[in-house]
Design a protein around this motif. Sequence first.
Motif, short mmCIF file in Angstrom:
data_model
loop_
_atom_site.label_atom_id
_atom_site.label_comp_id
_atom_site.label_asym_id
_atom_site.label_seq_id
_atom_site.Cartn_x
_atom_site.Cartn_y
_atom_site.Cartn_z
N LEU A 65 -11.11 19.35 -12.41
CA LEU A 65 -10.25 18.19 -12.64
C LEU A 65 -9.62 17.82 -11.31
CD1 LEU A 65 -8.18 17.10 -15.57
CD2 LEU A 65 -7.05 17.11 -13.35
N GLY A 66 -9.96 16.63 -10.81
CA GLY A 66 -9.45 16.16 -9.53
C GLY A 66 -8.32 15.16 -9.72
N ALA A 67 -7.26 15.33 -8.94
CA ALA A 67 -6.12 14.41 -8.98
C ALA A 67 -5.58 14.31 -7.55
CB ALA A 67 -5.06 14.92 -9.94
N HIS A 68 -4.44 13.67 -7.39
CA HIS A 68 -3.83 13.63 -6.05
C HIS A 68 -2.32 13.71 -6.14
CE1 HIS A 68 -2.59 9.29 -5.97
NE2 HIS A 68 -3.67 9.09 -6.70
N THR A 69 -1.71 14.21 -5.07
CA THR A 69 -0.29 14.52 -5.06
C THR A 69 0.56 13.48 -4.35
OG1 THR A 69 -0.60 15.79 -3.01
CG2 THR A 69 -0.76 17.00 -5.09
N ASP A 70 -0.06 12.58 -3.60
CA ASP A 70 0.71 11.59 -2.85
C ASP A 70 0.87 10.30 -3.64
OD1 ASP A 70 -2.10 11.08 -2.53
OD2 ASP A 70 -1.68 9.78 -0.82
N SER A 71 1.85 9.50 -3.24
CA SER A 71 2.12 8.21 -3.87
C SER A 71 2.49 7.20 -2.79
CB SER A 71 3.28 8.33 -4.87
OG SER A 71 2.99 9.24 -5.91
N PRO A 72 2.29 5.90 -3.03
CA PRO A 72 2.68 4.89 -2.03
C PRO A 72 4.18 4.98 -1.74
CG PRO A 72 1.29 3.94 -3.73
CD PRO A 72 1.66 5.30 -4.21
N SER A 73 4.53 4.87 -0.49
CA SER A 73 5.93 5.04 -0.12
C SER A 73 6.14 4.57 1.31
CB SER A 73 6.33 6.51 -0.29
OG SER A 73 7.68 6.72 0.05
N PHE A 74 7.07 5.23 1.99
CA PHE A 74 7.38 4.97 3.39
C PHE A 74 7.54 6.32 4.07
CE2 PHE A 74 8.90 1.63 0.73
CZ PHE A 74 8.56 0.46 1.39
N LYS A 75 7.05 6.43 5.30
CA LYS A 75 7.08 7.69 6.02
C LYS A 75 7.89 7.54 7.30
CE LYS A 75 3.98 11.37 7.60
NZ LYS A 75 2.55 11.79 7.74
N LEU A 76 8.69 8.56 7.59
CA LEU A 76 9.53 8.50 8.79
C LEU A 76 8.68 8.41 10.05
CD1 LEU A 76 12.54 10.97 8.57
CD2 LEU A 76 12.50 8.50 8.16
N LYS A 77 9.08 7.51 10.94
CA LYS A 77 8.45 7.38 12.25
C LYS A 77 9.07 8.37 13.24
CE LYS A 77 7.42 2.39 12.17
NZ LYS A 77 7.72 1.09 12.84
N PRO A 78 8.43 8.53 14.40
CA PRO A 78 9.12 9.22 15.49
C PRO A 78 10.39 8.45 15.88
CG PRO A 78 6.77 8.99 15.96
CD PRO A 78 7.05 8.15 14.75
N LYS A 79 11.38 9.16 16.42
CA LYS A 79 12.69 8.57 16.74
C LYS A 79 13.21 7.81 15.51
CE LYS A 79 11.62 8.02 21.68
NZ LYS A 79 10.22 8.50 21.60
#
Length: 454
Positions: free
Chosen positions: A97-111
């Motif tokens: 059974l294949g699934a995924h753990t991530d969801s659309p969002s926003f990710k912190l940039k450097p600085k």
Amino acid sequence: MPSLSTHAGTEAVDSRPETPTAAQHIQDLGAYVSASPSSFHAVHEAARRLDAAGFTGLDELAQWPAGAGSFYIIRDGALIAWVTPETAGPTTGFHILGAHTDSPSFKLKPKPTTGAFGWLQAGVEVYGGPLLNSWLDRELRLAGRLVMLDGTEHLTATGALLRFPQLAIHLDRAANDGLTLDKQRHMNPVWGLGNPADSDLLAVLAANASGGAAVDPSQIGGYDVVIADAQAPAVFGANSEFFASGRLDNLSATHAGLTALIRHSAGPAPAAGAPVAVLAAFDHEEIGSNSRSGACGPILEDVLTRISDGLDATVSQRRQAFAASFCVSADAGHAVHPNYPERHDPANHPVLNGGPLLKINANQRYATDAAGAALWARLCGETGVPYQEFVSNNAIPCGSTIGPLTATRLGIRTVDVGVPLLSMHSARELCGVQDPHWLAIVSQAFFAEPALTA
């Protein structure tokens, strides 16, 4: 109005006393989502539950035990867990059974510590394809992992910390006629007041790191941190039929597979011909799966190969095992939207609490074929679970899943299914309270289904 394409069944019955009800399942799904604000948290919460169920966590750097048992590995934000029966041999197939753990969002940039005009803001990059407007004017949190200069890792998760504030209607009189959000200029959340030169968002993350020991922010060498909704999941509706939560795409399927595998491992000893039952929870599906922990990467093949090695399989026998295998790719799909019926196929209108979806696409954006559809129909019939077909409107191309990727990479037969949602890729999605429970029931039956033999 076209007829509803629903394959009716009755409520599935499991004689074991520990069988959860749909209400219990949805509450547990809510608890799982709340504990999983990032992909890293999702796999560690899954590992905690697997540990409690008697599974053994393995290190990819170490030699693995051969033969039967219940095991799992974590690779970054992905988890593979499996149950090898006593009856397994070199050519035993895998039911995955294949699934995924991530969801659309926003990710912190450097600085990441930015700001202006007395505001503290966070520099973020769009991750995947979120519905931007759904993230406005709600309390948000940060979560993910910190990697120190010495290589040690810490999970981190704040409470409610950030907000994307929308411009007031008085300053944009045309907002209701068509809101346009610039991803760079407008999607910069506020998290405090002050001078950015005197503040450090990484210090906030360090103060919220797990593990008990103090984390020195100056020793943070790297981080993978995303924004998540801080609001708790909720059941609501005239008859408590709705469930609202962030990250249902795709923690609804990850949780269903996890629940099913744990129950499968606690069940009676499998008969001869039982497959190796596998939960593959990949990361990075929302951005194309091209990573070492994504479905395009080697993680699943690595694990299946090592399981086969532990069963003394030759290369040829491993290929036989793959030929005897099946993958159920479980990812969220679309329910018909009552305000936008023209966006859906005119003959196929899946509804909430009508059963899990069988997802079909002629161009193999979903991997379902006739053999996969027949397997799904049989499993649903055997468990008394209804299901619904989903196919896109011809004028509106559908997304894709890990299903075609796994099928292409490994040559394993694959069928695409999932829980129907409204507001997919919103900060807060909507499903029915019954469908995730049904998906878990059918997933458990799939793990126990005899594998093909020559």
